[in-house]
Scaffold this motif. Structure first.
Motif, PDB file in Angstrom:
ATOM      1  N   LEU A  30       0.459  -5.312  -1.917  1.00  0.00           N
ATOM      2  CA  LEU A  30       1.741  -4.650  -1.713  1.00  0.00           C
ATOM      3  C   LEU A  30       1.539  -3.271  -1.089  1.00  0.00           C
ATOM      4  N   VAL A  31       0.544  -2.533  -1.571  1.00  0.00           N
ATOM      5  CA  VAL A  31       0.224  -1.230  -0.973  1.00  0.00           C
ATOM      6  C   VAL A  31      -0.136  -1.410   0.499  1.00  0.00           C
ATOM      7  N   GLN A  32      -0.945  -2.414   0.787  1.00  0.00           N
ATOM      8  CA  GLN A  32      -1.332  -2.683   2.166  1.00  0.00           C
ATOM      9  C   GLN A  32      -0.115  -3.034   3.015  1.00  0.00           C
ATOM     10  N   GLY A  33       0.799  -3.825   2.462  1.00  0.00           N
ATOM     11  CA  GLY A  33       1.998  -4.202   3.202  1.00  0.00           C
ATOM     12  C   GLY A  33       2.864  -3.010   3.555  1.00  0.00           C
ATOM     13  N   ILE A  34       2.984  -2.056   2.639  1.00  0.00           N
ATOM     14  CA  ILE A  34       3.758  -0.843   2.920  1.00  0.00           C
ATOM     15  C   ILE A  34       3.112  -0.072   4.067  1.00  0.00           C
ATOM     16  N   ALA A  35       1.784   0.081   3.999  1.00  0.00           N
ATOM     17  CA  ALA A  35       1.073   0.815   5.050  1.00  0.00           C
ATOM     18  C   ALA A  35       1.231   0.123   6.402  1.00  0.00           C
ATOM     19  N   GLU A  36       1.115  -1.198   6.420  1.00  0.00           N
ATOM     20  CA  GLU A  36       1.218  -1.921   7.679  1.00  0.00           C
ATOM     21  C   GLU A  36       2.643  -1.909   8.212  1.00  0.00           C
ATOM     22  N   GLY A  37       3.636  -1.980   7.330  1.00  0.00           N
ATOM     23  CA  GLY A  37       5.017  -1.890   7.768  1.00  0.00           C
ATOM     24  C   GLY A  37       5.314  -0.555   8.423  1.00  0.00           C
ATOM     25  N   ALA A  38       4.827   0.532   7.823  1.00  0.00           N
ATOM     26  CA  ALA A  38       5.030   1.862   8.396  1.00  0.00           C
ATOM     27  C   ALA A  38       4.321   1.990   9.738  1.00  0.00           C
ATOM     28  N   HIS A  39       3.109   1.438   9.828  1.00  0.00           N
ATOM     29  CA  HIS A  39       2.336   1.517  11.067  1.00  0.00           C
ATOM     30  C   HIS A  39       3.035   0.759  12.193  1.00  0.00           C
ATOM     31  N   ILE A  40       3.571  -0.406  11.876  1.00  0.00           N
ATOM     32  CA  ILE A  40       4.275  -1.193  12.884  1.00  0.00           C
ATOM     33  C   ILE A  40       5.549  -0.479  13.324  1.00  0.00           C
ATOM     34  N   ALA A  41       6.252   0.171  12.401  1.00  0.00           N
ATOM     35  CA  ALA A  41       7.467   0.902  12.756  1.00  0.00           C
ATOM     36  C   ALA A  41       7.191   1.959  13.810  1.00  0.00           C
ATOM     37  N   VAL A  42       6.054   2.628  13.686  1.00  0.00           N
ATOM     38  CA  VAL A  42       5.714   3.711  14.616  1.00  0.00           C
ATOM     39  C   VAL A  42       5.170   3.171  15.933  1.00  0.00           C
ATOM     40  N   HIS A  43       4.376   2.101  15.867  1.00  0.00           N
ATOM     41  CA  HIS A  43       3.665   1.641  17.055  1.00  0.00           C
ATOM     42  C   HIS A  43       4.204   0.334  17.639  1.00  0.00           C
ATOM     43  N   ALA A  44       5.186  -0.289  16.985  1.00  0.00           N
ATOM     44  CA  ALA A  44       5.823  -1.502  17.498  1.00  0.00           C
ATOM     45  C   ALA A  44       4.803  -2.581  17.850  1.00  0.00           C
ATOM     46  N   LEU A  45       3.982  -2.936  16.875  1.00  0.00           N
ATOM     47  CA  LEU A  45       2.972  -3.962  17.093  1.00  0.00           C
ATOM     48  C   LEU A  45       3.584  -5.355  16.957  1.00  0.00           C
ATOM     49  N   SER A  46       2.992  -6.322  17.636  1.00  0.00           N
ATOM     50  CA  SER A  46       3.581  -7.664  17.664  1.00  0.00           C
ATOM     51  C   SER A  46       2.864  -8.666  16.779  1.00  0.00           C
ATOM     52  N   ASP A  47       1.977  -8.239  15.905  1.00  0.00           N
ATOM     53  CA  ASP A  47       1.225  -9.144  15.042  1.00  0.00           C
ATOM     54  C   ASP A  47       2.174  -9.854  14.074  1.00  0.00           C
ATOM     55  N   PRO A  48       2.333 -11.173  14.188  1.00  0.00           N
ATOM     56  CA  PRO A  48       3.281 -11.882  13.328  1.00  0.00           C
ATOM     57  C   PRO A  48       2.848 -11.972  11.876  1.00  0.00           C
ATOM     58  N   GLU A  49       1.572 -11.686  11.568  1.00  0.00           N
ATOM     59  CA  GLU A  49       1.106 -11.766  10.192  1.00  0.00           C
ATOM     60  C   GLU A  49       1.505 -10.542   9.372  1.00  0.00           C
ATOM     61  N   LYS A  50       1.897  -9.464  10.028  1.00  0.00           N
ATOM     62  CA  LYS A  50       2.283  -8.243   9.340  1.00  0.00           C
ATOM     63  C   LYS A  50       3.763  -8.316   8.945  1.00  0.00           C
ATOM     64  N   PRO A  51       4.236  -7.397   8.079  1.00  0.00           N
ATOM     65  CA  PRO A  51       5.627  -7.493   7.612  1.00  0.00           C
ATOM     66  C   PRO A  51       6.621  -7.596   8.765  1.00  0.00           C
ATOM     67  N   ARG A  52       7.470  -8.611   8.692  1.00  0.00           N
ATOM     68  CA  ARG A  52       8.500  -8.780   9.724  1.00  0.00           C
ATOM     69  C   ARG A  52       9.769  -8.021   9.362  1.00  0.00           C
ATOM     70  N   HIS A  53       9.872  -7.675   8.105  1.00  0.00           N
ATOM     71  CA  HIS A  53      11.026  -6.885   7.650  1.00  0.00           C
ATOM     72  C   HIS A  53      10.504  -5.663   6.899  1.00  0.00           C
ATOM     73  N   PHE A  54      11.043  -4.505   7.240  1.00  0.00           N
ATOM     74  CA  PHE A  54      10.615  -3.262   6.609  1.00  0.00           C
ATOM     75  C   PHE A  54      11.814  -2.323   6.529  1.00  0.00           C
ATOM     76  N   ARG A  55      11.968  -1.721   5.369  1.00  0.00           N
ATOM     77  CA  ARG A  55      13.073  -0.772   5.179  1.00  0.00           C
ATOM     78  C   ARG A  55      12.609   0.323   4.235  1.00  0.00           C
ATOM     79  N   CYS A  56      12.988   1.555   4.501  1.00  0.00           N
ATOM     80  CA  CYS A  56      12.648   2.646   3.603  1.00  0.00           C
ATOM     81  C   CYS A  56      13.809   3.622   3.502  1.00  0.00           C
ATOM     82  N   GLU A  57      13.896   4.255   2.369  1.00  0.00           N
ATOM     83  CA  GLU A  57      14.949   5.236   2.106  1.00  0.00           C
ATOM     84  C   GLU A  57      14.283   6.564   1.795  1.00  0.00           C
TER      85      GLU A  57
END
Length: 392
Positions: A56-83
């Protein structure tokens, strides 16, 4: 991942903190959508056996990384939301959805392999949309629009076009970009196949090493650049090594290139040793200690996501490591997974989160309920250990 020291156009001390994170459709943990409430300073995740908390910690980190860099890896979180909540009480939400499509899709003659949808808003008294991304176009709250490449969100755009986007977008990107993930596993060859590491490049500008994993290269190049340009940070890492019970000598050696072609083909070389052992041959535990200490010193870090810090501790010195993390975190939030009673005892009862699977094998995260929380707080106030309470 730790990023090398650099000058940033974003503010270092962000007047915001994470309140919650949601990830979903993440291959490592299945199709569950998981919402995690984040404590103001420290959030400690535990699970019964396995590595669910660390995933879960890894998923949060990868979700944040994808949000910034717009990566296309389908294995990483496809849905990410933060408040987020700001010091002035303002609330911001940000989220993306990545939709992967078959290239045989008949909706368009040349459909993209990934469609990116993104939304951000203020949810306090203002309650306004900040921007949306859909069909390759970002629409901002003031009505302005920017066309985007396929599969790219507005946060990725902000890195090169900070003057064209709202301040709140820069704040959200700065926080997510500043997250430092200190993962459990390191991409390294077997011990018998490890060799020394030599970094090459231009002194004071860029250091690289062919074949070295990006995470390890980031750590090594940061240490070399700090040794050259930010000696106060480098010395702080050395000091913290002493404080956590790892008093060995950390040494950086740089060989300057004086050849006539130095301005054309950078040939400067750098090496790192700890207790006389080359960086490439250090144990995983030592690498993780150095990585953690660099993240604590890094002024660009906004949050530290640490998987099982007990494994990185010097044997018998987990308390010293936790004390250093506590003392040096400053304004940074900590999200930690653990299997150690020492780390559980380090947390307050309201900072614990339990990662669980239900009978349908879906994941969920929960805090102590009202009665459990009261009992745990009373147990700790009476001198008991939180880990003992959980085991009872």
């Amino acid at each position: 991942m730790i990023e090398p020291a650099r000058t940033s156009v974003f503010p270092r001390a962000l007047a915001a903190r994470l309140v919650s994170v949601t990830i979903g459709d993440y291959q490592a943990i299945g199709s569950s959508t998981i919402e995690l409430a984040i404590a103001p300073r420290r959030t400690v995740l535990v699970a019964k056996g396995g590595t669910l908390a660390s995933l879960l910690v890894q998923g949060i980190a990868e979700g944040a990384h994808i949000a910034v860099h717009a990566l296309s890896d389908p294995e990483k979180p496809r849905h990410f939301r933060c408040e987020f909540e700001g010091d002035a009480g303002e609330h911001l939400v940000y989220g993306y959805d990545r939709r992967f499509q078959d290239l045989e899709d008949d909706d368009e003659p040349f459909p993209p392999s990934m469609r990116w949808e993104e939304h951000a808003a203020r949810t306090d008294e203002a309650n306004v949309d900040l921007w949306t991304v859909r069909d390759r176009r970002a629409v901002f709250g003031d009505g302005s629009r920017i066309s985007l490449p396929s599969g790219v969100g507005a946060l990725a755009l902000a890195g090169d076009s900070a003057d064209r986007v709202p301040e709140d977008l820069r704040r959200i990107r700065a926080y997510l970009e500043g997250i430092r993930w200190l993962g459990l596993a390191l991409a390294r060859p077997p011990i018998e196949d490890r060799t020394g590491v030599t970094l090459t490049g231009r002194s004071g500008v860029l250091w690289t090493s062919r074949g070295l994993d990006a995470r390890l290269l980031s750590l090594a190049s940061t240490l070399v650049i700090w040794f050259e340009l930010h000696r106060d940070r480098y010395n702080k890492v050395v000091e913290l090594c002493q404080r956590i019970g790892a008093p060995g000598e950390l040494a950086v050696q740089i060989t300057r290139d004086t050849s006539a072609r130095a301005d054309v083909a950078p040939q400067d070389r750098a090496s790192i040793t700890f207790e006389g052992v080359d960086f490439g041959r250090l144990s995983d535990a030592v690498i993780r200690r150095l990585e953690l200490l660099v993240a604590l010193v890094d002024p660009e870090a906004t949050a530290l996501l640490i998987e099982e810090p007990e494994i990185a501790a010097v044997p018998g010195s987990i308390v010293a490591l936790l004390d250093v993390i506590e003392a040096c975190a400053d304004h940074r939030q900590l999200i930690v997974s653990t299997k150690s009673p020492h780390v559980i005892d380090w947390a307050r009862p309201d900072e614990l989160r339990f990662v669980e699977k239900n009978r349908y094998r879906d994941l969920s995260v929960r805090s102590l309920d009202f009665s459990e929380l009261g009992a745990a707080q009373a147990h700790v106030a009476a001198g008991g250990k939180l880990s003992t309470f959980l085991a009872s």
